[in-house]
Design a protein around this motif. Structure first.
Motif, PDB file in Angstrom:
ATOM      1  N   PRO A   1      -5.025  54.519  10.148  1.00 15.09           N
ATOM      2  CA  PRO A   1      -6.317  54.646  10.777  1.00 15.09           C
ATOM      3  C   PRO A   1      -6.901  53.346  10.188  1.00 15.09           C
ATOM      4  O   PRO A   1      -8.059  53.037  10.811  1.00 15.09           O
ATOM      5  CB  PRO A   1      -6.988  55.861   9.613  1.00 15.09           C
ATOM      6  CG  PRO A   1      -5.854  55.753   8.658  1.00 15.09           C
ATOM      7  CD  PRO A   1      -4.447  55.509   9.244  1.00 15.09           C
ATOM      8  N   MET A   2      -6.437  52.418   9.354  1.00  9.11           N
ATOM      9  CA  MET A   2      -6.946  51.138   8.986  1.00  9.11           C
ATOM     10  C   MET A   2      -8.373  51.477   8.640  1.00  9.11           C
ATOM     11  O   MET A   2      -9.373  50.626   9.131  1.00  9.11           O
ATOM     12  CB  MET A   2      -7.048  50.209  10.148  1.00  9.11           C
ATOM     13  CG  MET A   2      -5.387  49.890  10.573  1.00  9.11           C
ATOM     14  SD  MET A   2      -4.703  49.068   9.319  1.00  9.11           S
ATOM     15  CE  MET A   2      -5.280  47.463   9.783  1.00  9.11           C
TER      16      MET A   2
ATOM     17  N   ALA B   1     -10.630  43.875   9.777  1.00 13.31           N
ATOM     18  CA  ALA B   1     -11.177  43.413  11.154  1.00 13.31           C
ATOM     19  C   ALA B   1     -10.009  43.869  12.193  1.00 13.31           C
ATOM     20  O   ALA B   1     -10.141  43.807  13.228  1.00 13.31           O
ATOM     21  CB  ALA B   1     -11.357  42.069  11.372  1.00 13.31           C
ATOM     22  N   ILE B   2      -8.851  44.349  11.934  1.00 12.61           N
ATOM     23  CA  ILE B   2      -7.634  44.741  12.808  1.00 12.61           C
ATOM     24  C   ILE B   2      -7.890  46.214  12.932  1.00 12.61           C
ATOM     25  O   ILE B   2      -8.117  46.948  12.249  1.00 12.61           O
ATOM     26  CB  ILE B   2      -6.502  44.409  12.043  1.00 12.61           C
ATOM     27  CG1 ILE B   2      -5.928  42.893  11.930  1.00 12.61           C
ATOM     28  CG2 ILE B   2      -5.124  45.151  12.916  1.00 12.61           C
ATOM     29  CD1 ILE B   2      -6.292  42.056  13.113  1.00 12.61           C
ATOM     30  N   ALA B   3      -7.961  46.485  14.213  1.00  9.03           N
ATOM     31  CA  ALA B   3      -8.227  47.821  14.841  1.00  9.03           C
ATOM     32  C   ALA B   3      -7.156  48.967  14.203  1.00  9.03           C
ATOM     33  O   ALA B   3      -6.375  48.516  13.905  1.00  9.03           O
ATOM     34  CB  ALA B   3      -8.168  47.721  16.545  1.00  9.03           C
ATOM     35  N   ALA B   4      -7.838  49.895  14.361  1.00  8.73           N
ATOM     36  CA  ALA B   4      -7.056  51.231  14.135  1.00  8.73           C
ATOM     37  C   ALA B   4      -5.842  51.228  14.903  1.00  8.73           C
ATOM     38  O   ALA B   4      -5.766  50.649  16.158  1.00  8.73           O
ATOM     39  CB  ALA B   4      -7.937  52.640  14.130  1.00  8.73           C
TER      40      ALA B   4
ATOM     41  N   PHE C   1      -1.491  46.951  16.233  1.00 12.96           N
ATOM     42  CA  PHE C   1      -0.697  46.474  17.351  1.00 12.96           C
ATOM     43  C   PHE C   1      -0.196  44.948  16.836  1.00 12.96           C
ATOM     44  O   PHE C   1      -1.301  43.967  16.546  1.00 12.96           O
ATOM     45  CB  PHE C   1      -1.199  46.414  18.708  1.00 12.96           C
ATOM     46  CG  PHE C   1      -0.213  45.570  19.614  1.00 12.96           C
ATOM     47  CD1 PHE C   1       1.101  46.034  20.125  1.00 12.96           C
ATOM     48  CD2 PHE C   1      -0.787  44.377  20.175  1.00 12.96           C
ATOM     49  CE1 PHE C   1       1.872  45.338  21.145  1.00 12.96           C
ATOM     50  CE2 PHE C   1       0.033  43.738  20.935  1.00 12.96           C
ATOM     51  CZ  PHE C   1       1.300  44.060  21.543  1.00 12.96           C
TER      52      PHE C   1
ATOM     53  N   ILE D   1      -3.427  40.925   6.685  1.00  7.74           N
ATOM     54  CA  ILE D   1      -4.156  41.668   7.635  1.00  7.74           C
ATOM     55  C   ILE D   1      -5.498  42.080   6.870  1.00  7.74           C
ATOM     56  O   ILE D   1      -5.506  42.387   5.640  1.00  7.74           O
ATOM     57  CB  ILE D   1      -3.551  42.862   8.237  1.00  7.74           C
ATOM     58  CG1 ILE D   1      -2.022  42.499   9.003  1.00  7.74           C
ATOM     59  CG2 ILE D   1      -4.322  43.893   9.099  1.00  7.74           C
ATOM     60  CD1 ILE D   1      -1.210  43.382   9.522  1.00  7.74           C
ATOM     61  N   PHE D   2      -6.524  41.883   7.396  1.00  9.88           N
ATOM     62  CA  PHE D   2      -7.898  42.134   7.105  1.00  9.88           C
ATOM     63  C   PHE D   2      -8.479  43.579   7.785  1.00  9.88           C
ATOM     64  O   PHE D   2      -7.940  43.962   8.770  1.00  9.88           O
ATOM     65  CB  PHE D   2      -8.847  41.340   6.866  1.00  9.88           C
ATOM     66  CG  PHE D   2      -8.254  39.830   6.133  1.00  9.88           C
ATOM     67  CD1 PHE D   2      -8.777  39.808   4.898  1.00  9.88           C
ATOM     68  CD2 PHE D   2      -7.355  39.219   6.668  1.00  9.88           C
ATOM     69  CE1 PHE D   2      -8.002  38.813   3.957  1.00  9.88           C
ATOM     70  CE2 PHE D   2      -6.875  37.954   5.831  1.00  9.88           C
ATOM     71  CZ  PHE D   2      -7.507  37.908   4.685  1.00  9.88           C
TER      72      PHE D   2
ATOM     73  N   THR E   1     -11.654  50.864   6.963  1.00 13.31           N
ATOM     74  CA  THR E   1     -12.294  49.665   6.617  1.00 13.31           C
ATOM     75  C   THR E   1     -12.907  49.766   5.257  1.00 13.31           C
ATOM     76  O   THR E   1     -13.049  48.530   4.513  1.00 13.31           O
ATOM     77  CB  THR E   1     -13.286  49.204   7.475  1.00 13.31           C
ATOM     78  OG1 THR E   1     -14.487  50.183   7.517  1.00 13.31           O
ATOM     79  CG2 THR E   1     -12.734  49.022   9.131  1.00 13.31           C
TER      80      THR E   1
END
Lengths: 105, 150
Positions: free
Chosen positions: A26-27, A65-68, A71, A62-63, A29
């Motif tokens: 899910p990433m 701001a990387i999409a769920a 990729f 990775i922060f 935020t």
């Protein structure tokens, strides 16, 4: 965590091959409010590494701001038949890895 | 996955956007991005060039914006790209991602999908093995920002 990995199975010596990975995650935020009006705790994959024959060839910090379902696509130079290992960690401390053999010759 | 915003909610958010940004407790500004960028470069001179940053100029969905970056380099033991950092101006945090390359990468190029909270500049800074810094900037127009539907 489910991941789809795309690495060529074979390569010529010296060939630069592309590695692609899509990870189901899910990433979260930490900036998003859930249905209860409270902030959903942050949980992102923050570290990703690629080892080739046991040596690190690529890494990403990775922060949020990387999409769920992140990729990543990157390259490595094929030099010998060896294992390509992709490793990643999220903020719950869960570590995952995927292994593929790259045959060079 | 979150539902796609309807036109009505999108319009409401467009109108409320500037207010929400001002009230938001943690929001990057071009200034905080500049600070993050300076922390990465250590205040050293950055030259524009050698870096190619590909982000679509017009993006409908800020939740997953394709980003591709590549840097001109022979990628040998003597001369390679060590790191490429991506920064943005309007997300809650200025950092997006840092790619660390090695000579074994063969090519200093990587791609991913990023979140963008509104139309803004996206910066890429590359640090070479000799310590030199190179950059590229792309201006992106986002019609539905990433942080909108919450």
């Amino acid at each position: 965590m489910v991941a789809m990995v795309n690495i060529p199975e074979t390569a010529a010596p010296g060939e630069i091959v592309e590695v692609k990975i899509l990870i189901s995650h899910p990433m979260e935020t930490g900036f998003r409010t859930g249905a209860d009006g409270k902030l959903v705790p942050r949980n992102i994959i923050h570290d990703f590494r690629c080892l080739y024959g046991g040596t690190e060839v690529f890494r990403a910090e990775i922060f949020p701001a990387i999409a769920a379902n992140p990729f990543l696509g990157f390259f490595l130079r094929a030099v010998e038949t060896a294992e390509v290992e992709l490793l990643w960690t999220d903020e719950t401390g869960e570590e995952h890895s995927e292994r593929r053999t790259l045959t060079v010759g | 996955m979150t539902p796609r915003p309807t036109r009505r909610t999108a319009m409401a958010l467009v109108l409320a956007g500037p207010l929400a940004l001002r009230l938001s407790p943690a929001s990057a500004t071009p200034d905080t991005m500049r600070a993050a960028l300076d922390a990465f470069t250590g205040g050293a001179a950055v030259t524009e060039g050698r870096v190619t940053l590909n982000v679509p100029l017009l993006v409908e969905n800020g939740n997953a914006v394709p980003l591709k970056v590549s840097v001109e380099s022979p990628m040998t033991e003597d001369e390679f790209v060590e790191e490429v950092a991506i920064f943005n101006e309007l997300n809650p945090l200025p950092d997006v991602i840092r790619f660390r390359f090695t000579p074994a990468s063969g090519r200093a190029a990587a791609e991913t999908r990023i979140r963008l909270n509104g139309s803004q500049n996206v910066h890429a800074i590359a640090r070479m093995s000799d310590g030199s810094l190179w950059s590229a900037v792309t201006d992106v127009i986002v019609t539905a920002p990433a942080c909108a539907e919450t």
